[in-house]
Scaffold this active site. Structure first.
Site, PDB file in Angstrom:
ATOM      1  N   CYS A 227       0.851  -1.195   0.000  1.00 22.23           N
ATOM      2  CA  CYS A 227       0.000   0.000   0.000  1.00 22.23           C
ATOM      3  C   CYS A 227       0.889   1.249   0.000  1.00 22.23           C
ATOM      4  CB  CYS A 227      -0.962  -0.006   1.186  1.00 22.23           C
ATOM      5  SG  CYS A 227      -0.209  -0.321   2.784  1.00 22.23           S
ATOM      6  N   THR A 260       3.108  -2.425   4.105  1.00 20.02           N
ATOM      7  CA  THR A 260       3.116  -0.975   3.931  1.00 20.02           C
ATOM      8  C   THR A 260       4.283  -0.589   3.041  1.00 20.02           C
ATOM      9  OG1 THR A 260       4.674  -0.486   5.726  1.00 20.02           O
ATOM     10  CG2 THR A 260       2.327  -0.704   6.303  1.00 20.02           C
ATOM     11  N   ASP A 261       4.171   0.547   2.359  1.00 19.37           N
ATOM     12  CA  ASP A 261       5.378   1.114   1.772  1.00 19.37           C
ATOM     13  C   ASP A 261       6.257   1.565   2.935  1.00 19.37           C
ATOM     14  OD1 ASP A 261       7.374   2.112   0.170  1.00 19.37           O
ATOM     15  OD2 ASP A 261       6.039   3.257  -1.135  1.00 19.37           O
ATOM     16  N   TRP A 262       7.499   1.887   2.616  1.00 13.53           N
ATOM     17  CA  TRP A 262       8.478   2.151   3.673  1.00 13.53           C
ATOM     18  C   TRP A 262       8.123   3.422   4.446  1.00 13.53           C
ATOM     19  CZ3 TRP A 262       8.666  -2.138   1.577  1.00 13.53           C
ATOM     20  CH2 TRP A 262       9.658  -3.071   1.812  1.00 13.53           C
TER      21      TRP A 262
END
Ligand code: BGC
Length: 806
Positions: A227, A260-262
């Site tokens: 995401c 999650t994206d970073w």
């Protein structure tokens, strides 16, 4: 035709233990028996875990805490090896002895499903070889705005083309036992304010455009999805219950895990409840580094994590149901099992933070040839008044002009994540990059090839010294000018471009360089290495510009791939995966470089809705400079009249012959566009099929398109379901969105049955003729036939009518 069945594939099984948490879509493995088995096995493992161990499985170890860009720690009690997650769509980031693949934009420009799949296979092999369990690829945000920094990591603006490329890549990567990751879900279309903006997308555009590649990824069996940083309709993507729980896990029945994206999370509870399964890289970023208002991260260790011990507390407090946590862990372990990583998966042998301690395992064997093939197959020949292929220049000389022809003073990796470049541009910058093991410059590739034809090579790499460029060009029979335009990810700024490009003009004095040379030489070929569309009008129509090749970002074999096409060793067959317009105003969406309401999130309104790229040109009657799907060949292709039938009541089939009328052996990219019945609100035409067909000189191949519900359905915002509108449709078949060779009508009748109702192994009793009415026989454009190698230029023009040809 009413379509309902496919939408609710996942069962709404588990119930939350608390009143405030709603039921979630528990993983089942879907329709895939092997996945179902993996889920069963994963459940048995989860049953043995302590709460602390479960938290380990869902929370990354922290930035720079492991060997990879992201890491999940091992859990010895169940022999879980842990996971190494690494970038990127162009190959392994921050390591060595691996390939620098072409950008996905180039893979899309091949329009070749076999190469897309082979690209995935090669990527998968390399990630596996390094012991990287998860490849953070492919990236499938749409190129809605031409300046958007990461467009080159994706596959252009068209949802159908993007879906096909992504699905093939995923199948290839996962075929090698590596978990692919479809990213960034969803609406992460620009870099400016990506952490503080909301992509406001209407329901129909959301389903038909931006969700489409993720839907195709789920159909292709993707095991993980990332995401994004942005908000979607003002709710943070990774904490967005609607897009993750309802759409992804509900409507689409996604069985893998969502990471999650970073550092793309801003709280722990909502993210957990919304259906996100894994927090990456695990720690929260210091609030000072984030332009997000009112952030109060939980603290854990030095940097803090929204999960980890905080998730433990949330579970202990009952705010996050333990069933929900178990489902997250099950999804992660099931993906690991489904990918076959429990046995014989190489130990992680790279170390992106401490490269010296990596094992330097060679993983790229044989991939140079594939990379060169993709590079050549994705080079788009936009203009050719007869100067190409260069082999006609045997025994003469060429001049290579501009820094883009040469190697830089430094190799691309000299600049971290390629944030800076000299010499030939073969990848953009940011996390979508990979280390170049080497980079063949055009000077290198062309010199090697020119020697075989006794062609002398002169060069000047100074972009600013136009006098030297003119003088050098005048020593040669053809002047090839190399120009570029670059972009990347927002955390890195290159020449004042904060990820997204500031404009579409060429970098490094490109326009002036071309114009200077073209004003003094009558045979100028321009090669563009760029991240997307550039303004070409300043020079594209100059009478001395005799050839234009859009080479994109071809990766490590750049110079060889460009030489292959220039010399005609490969007949060009790349097609634009986007429109190149005459002027900036002709594109449908703008990029907001400032946020007047800061610190409030920037509102990015997708007001063009379904009218992305060529759909906008069609709807608004805007003539592009070079249309979506366009690219020339050294051959001329003709199309026969089509015939159609219903192989079964659910499908329409149309077939016709394509003939390589003149020129060398080569490939044609045949494209199918659909025009919907009036009143449906669809754009004038949308891509719904394509085939790349290799045809020997003078021979013909039969091309068949079969399409039905899947290709025709549109999202009904009132009924909240996919439907195939009844009525009169038009199919447009051609070799670009604006070069239509066959136009035919067909009808979908009210009583057409749904695909789900089709019995297993259905055999039609009789084949019904479909009413295909050819409305117009589009003429083949007049073109000069390129001479075959060794033959003199004939100057012969092709006749103008298909019928006359076949
Ligand atoms: C990017 C992702 C990438 C991740 C890890 C993020 O900034 O948006 O695409 O996979 O970093 O490097």
């Amino acid at each position: 035709m009413r379509i309902t069945g496919c939408l609710l594939a996942a069962s709404l099984a588990a119930t939350a233990t608390l009143a405030n948490a709603k039921p979630f879509h528990a993983v089942t493995g879907g329709k895939d028996p092997q996945w179902q088995k993996a889920v069963e096995e994963a459940r048995a493992l989860v049953a043995k875990l302590t709460l602390e161990e479960k938290i380990i499985a869902v929370t990354g170890m922290g930035w720079e805490a492991g060997k990879c860009v992201g890491d999940i720690a091992p859990i010895p009690s169940i022999n879980f090896t842990g996971l190494c997650l690494n970038d990127s769509p162009t190959g392994l980031r921050w390591t060595d002895r691996a390939s620098a693949f072409p950008a996905s934009m180039n893979v899309a420009a091949t329009w070749d499903k076999r190469l897309m799949f082979m690209h995935g296979i090669a990527m998968g092999k390399e990630f596996r070889g390094k012991g990287a369990h998860v490849a953070l690829a492919p990236m499938m945000n749409l190129a809605r705005v031409p300046e958007a920094g990461r467009n080159w990591e994706g596959q252009g603006p068209d949802p159908y083309l993007t879906s096909v490329v992504s699905a093939e890549q995923i199948k290839g990567i996962q075929n090698q036992g590596v978990i692919a990751c479809a990213k960034h879900y969803v609406g992460n279309e620009v870099e400016h304010f990506r952490r503080n903006s909301s992509s406001n997308i209407d329901d129909r555009a959301f389903h038909e455009l931006y969700l489409a590649p993720f839907r195709a990824s789920v159909d292709a069996g993707v095991l993980s999805i990332m995401c994004g940083y942005n908000m979607v309709n003002n709710t943070q993507a990774c904490g967005n219950d609607y897009i993750i729980n309802d759409v992804l896990k509900g409507q689409l029945g996604f069985q893998g895990f969502v990471m999650t994206d970073w550092f793309a999370t801003y709280d722990g509870l909502n993210v957990a409840l919304a259906g996100t399964d894994m927090m990456m890289p695990g720690d929260a970023v210091e609030p000072t580094k984030r332009n997000w208002p009112n952030v109060k991260p939980y603290t854990f260790g030095g940097k803090g994590s929204f999960w980890w011990k905080n998730l433990t507390s949330l579970v202990e407090d009952g705010q996050v149901p333990v069933d929900l946590l178990d489902d997250k862990v099950t999804r992660i372990l099931a993906a690991w099992i489904r990918a076959g990583q429990r046995v014989n998966f190489p130990e992680t042998n790279l170390h992106v933070w401490d490269p010296k301690s990596s094992k330097h395992v060679h993983v790229s064997e044989g991939h140079d040839a594939l990379i060169r093939d993709i590079g050549a197959a994705s080079s788009v020949l936009l203009k050719n008044t007869g100067s190409l292929p260069l082999s006609a220049l045997k025994g003469t000389s060429v001049a290579l002009i501009g820094s883009g022809a040469g190697p830089g003073t430094h190799w691309p990796g000299y600049y971290r994540s390629h944030a800076g470049y000299e010499g030939n541009l073969a990848q953009g910058w940011g996390s979508g990059t990979s280390n170049f093991p080497y980079l063949i410059s055009p000077h290198h590739g062309i010199t090697d090839r020119a020697r075989k034809d006794g062609i002398d090579v002169r060069w000047t790499f100074d972009d600013w010294d136009t006098e030297a460029a003119i003088a050098t060009a005048n020593l040669a029979d053809a002047a090839i000018v190399f120009v570029s335009s670059n972009s990347g990810e927002a955390h890195l700024n290159v020449d004042g471009n904060q990820g997204d490009r500031n404009n579409l003009t060429l970098w490094k004095n490109g326009d002036e360089l071309i114009k200077a040379v073209a004003d003094h030489h009558n045979n100028v070929i321009v090669v563009v290495n760029a991240v997307g569309p550039v303004d070409m009008l300043p020079w594209a129509e100059h009478e001395n510009v005799t050839g234009i090749i859009f080479a994109g970002l071809p990766g490590q074999e750049s110079g060889n791939a460009i030489a292959d096409v220039l010399f005609g060793d490969v007949n060009p067959s790349g097609r634009l995966p986007f429109t190149i317009n005459r002027k900036r105003e002709d594109y449908p969406a703008v990029l907001d470089y400032t946020n007047p309401n800061y610190p409030e999130p920037l509102q990015i309104n997708y007001t063009e809705s379904l009218l992305i790229d060529y759909r906008w040109n069609d709807a608004k009657n805007i003539e592009p400079l070079f249309p979506f799907g366009f690219g020339k060949s050294y051959s001329i292709f003709g199309y026969s009249a089509p015939s159609g039938y219903n192989p079964n009541p659910y499908t329409i089939s149309v077939s016709f012959e394509v003939t390589n009328l003149a020129g060398p052996d080569g490939a044609e990219v045949v494209q199918l566009y659909i025009g919907y019945p009036e009143g449906t609100g669809e754009p004038p035409k949308v891509l719904r099929g394509f085939e790349k067909v290799f045809i020997k000189s003078g021979e013909s191949e039969r091309v068949e398109f079969q399409f039905g519900r899947k290709e025709l359905e549109i999202w009904d915002v009132v009924k909240q379901q996919w439907e195939v509108p009844v009525g009169n449709y038009t199919m447009y078949i051609g070799n670009s969105s604006r070069h239509i060779k066959i136009k035919a009508d067909f009808e979908i009748a009210e009583d057409a049955p749904v695909r789900e109702g089709m019995p297993e192994g259905y055999v039609p009793e009789e084949l019904e003729e479909v009413q295909i009415e050819v409305q117009e026989e589009s003429p083949i454009e007049k073109e000069t036939i390129a001479p075959k190698e060794g033959e003199p230029e004939t100057g012969k023009e092709e006749p103008t009518h298909i019928k006359d040809e076949l």
